[in-house]
Design a protein around this motif. Sequence first.
Motif, PDB file in Angstrom:
ATOM      1  N   GLN A  35       6.636  -7.901   0.254  1.00 47.94           N
ATOM      2  CA  GLN A  35       5.778  -6.792   0.687  1.00 47.94           C
ATOM      3  C   GLN A  35       6.058  -6.406   2.134  1.00 47.94           C
ATOM      4  O   GLN A  35       6.147  -5.224   2.471  1.00 47.94           O
ATOM      5  CB  GLN A  35       4.302  -7.155   0.517  1.00 47.94           C
ATOM      6  N   LYS A  36       6.218  -7.408   2.985  1.00 48.06           N
ATOM      7  CA  LYS A  36       6.467  -7.112   4.400  1.00 48.06           C
ATOM      8  C   LYS A  36       7.887  -6.575   4.598  1.00 48.06           C
ATOM      9  O   LYS A  36       8.106  -5.687   5.425  1.00 48.06           O
ATOM     10  CB  LYS A  36       6.251  -8.350   5.274  1.00 48.06           C
ATOM     11  N   TYR A  39       7.760  -2.969   3.777  1.00 46.09           N
ATOM     12  CA  TYR A  39       7.083  -2.231   4.839  1.00 46.09           C
ATOM     13  C   TYR A  39       8.017  -2.010   6.034  1.00 46.09           C
ATOM     14  O   TYR A  39       8.156  -0.883   6.522  1.00 46.09           O
ATOM     15  CB  TYR A  39       5.823  -2.987   5.277  1.00 46.09           C
ATOM     16  N   GLN A  42      10.783   0.391   5.365  1.00 45.52           N
ATOM     17  CA  GLN A  42      10.267   1.761   5.407  1.00 45.52           C
ATOM     18  C   GLN A  42      10.170   2.265   6.850  1.00 45.52           C
ATOM     19  O   GLN A  42      10.634   3.358   7.174  1.00 45.52           O
ATOM     20  CB  GLN A  42       8.898   1.817   4.717  1.00 45.52           C
ATOM     21  N   GLN A  57       3.208   4.801  -1.483  1.00 42.72           N
ATOM     22  CA  GLN A  57       2.359   4.550  -0.322  1.00 42.72           C
ATOM     23  C   GLN A  57       1.839   3.118  -0.332  1.00 42.72           C
ATOM     24  O   GLN A  57       1.498   2.570  -1.378  1.00 42.72           O
ATOM     25  CB  GLN A  57       1.198   5.531  -0.283  1.00 42.72           C
ATOM     26  N   PHE A  58       1.777   2.544   0.840  1.00 45.74           N
ATOM     27  CA  PHE A  58       1.241   1.201   1.016  1.00 45.74           C
ATOM     28  C   PHE A  58      -0.281   1.254   1.038  1.00 45.74           C
ATOM     29  O   PHE A  58      -0.872   2.279   1.368  1.00 45.74           O
ATOM     30  CB  PHE A  58       1.727   0.599   2.345  1.00 45.74           C
ATOM     31  N   PRO A  65       0.396  -4.627   4.790  1.00 47.52           N
ATOM     32  CA  PRO A  65       0.696  -3.532   3.875  1.00 47.52           C
ATOM     33  C   PRO A  65       1.244  -4.034   2.534  1.00 47.52           C
ATOM     34  O   PRO A  65       2.055  -4.965   2.497  1.00 47.52           O
ATOM     35  CB  PRO A  65       1.774  -2.731   4.621  1.00 47.52           C
ATOM     36  N   SER A 117       3.086  -7.100  11.308  1.00 49.43           N
ATOM     37  CA  SER A 117       2.506  -5.946  10.604  1.00 49.43           C
ATOM     38  C   SER A 117       1.059  -5.692  11.020  1.00 49.43           C
ATOM     39  O   SER A 117       0.560  -4.584  10.866  1.00 49.43           O
ATOM     40  CB  SER A 117       2.602  -6.114   9.083  1.00 49.43           C
ATOM     41  N   TRP A 124      -1.239  -0.391   9.507  1.00 54.75           N
ATOM     42  CA  TRP A 124      -2.162  -1.308   8.820  1.00 54.75           C
ATOM     43  C   TRP A 124      -3.450  -1.463   9.622  1.00 54.75           C
ATOM     44  O   TRP A 124      -4.548  -1.389   9.078  1.00 54.75           O
ATOM     45  CB  TRP A 124      -1.496  -2.675   8.603  1.00 54.75           C
ATOM     46  N   ASN A 140       1.653   8.018   4.309  1.00 58.68           N
ATOM     47  CA  ASN A 140       3.047   8.032   4.774  1.00 58.68           C
ATOM     48  C   ASN A 140       3.178   8.752   6.111  1.00 58.68           C
ATOM     49  O   ASN A 140       4.052   8.420   6.907  1.00 58.68           O
ATOM     50  CB  ASN A 140       3.956   8.658   3.712  1.00 58.68           C
ATOM     51  N   ILE A 143       2.853   6.227   8.768  1.00 61.77           N
ATOM     52  CA  ILE A 143       4.082   5.432   8.910  1.00 61.77           C
ATOM     53  C   ILE A 143       5.133   6.246   9.656  1.00 61.77           C
ATOM     54  O   ILE A 143       5.825   5.713  10.534  1.00 61.77           O
ATOM     55  CB  ILE A 143       4.572   4.949   7.532  1.00 61.77           C
TER      56      ILE A 143
END
Length: 152
Positions: A35-36, A39, A42, A57-58, A65, A117, A124, A140, A143
């Motif tokens: 997951q990280k 992120y 991205q 989208q997270f 995230p 994160s 986050w 997004n 981000i």
Amino acid sequence: MKVQIGTEYSAMEIAEYAVSRRYRHDTPISNLQLQKILYFLQVIHASETGELLFADQFEAWPYGPVIRDVYVEFSDCGGFPIKREFDTEINDSIRPFLDAGVDMLAEKSPWELVRISHAEGSPWDVIYNQKRLHKGIIPNELIMQCASEVSE
């Protein structure tokens, strides 16, 4: 802010590629690490290109995230390394970025990735702590804003 997508891949396809790469290198990653990694790939991709790597989208979960469908796909592994292999086709234009990013991020402990994160002012942090939207969508656009600040 108009958000551009830089590749035709979904977060799940990028996740399958990352899982397979680490499994083939005998250093499988956990769902938390995955997951990280997604992120940070991205954010890094957006900071380098001005485009998102994928459109998914997270969500702001307690440990950072999360892409929900990717989490669910690998949740049967719990906190253990994901020992699976996929035949995900990634084109040559994005493969070097993914390989370098996945390998570099996989060297960090999952808890180091969580800590990074959770930085104050991160997307986050804005959603989870400031807006108190636990499991809320991290837009997004947020981000992209973070990525543009990183690239400055």
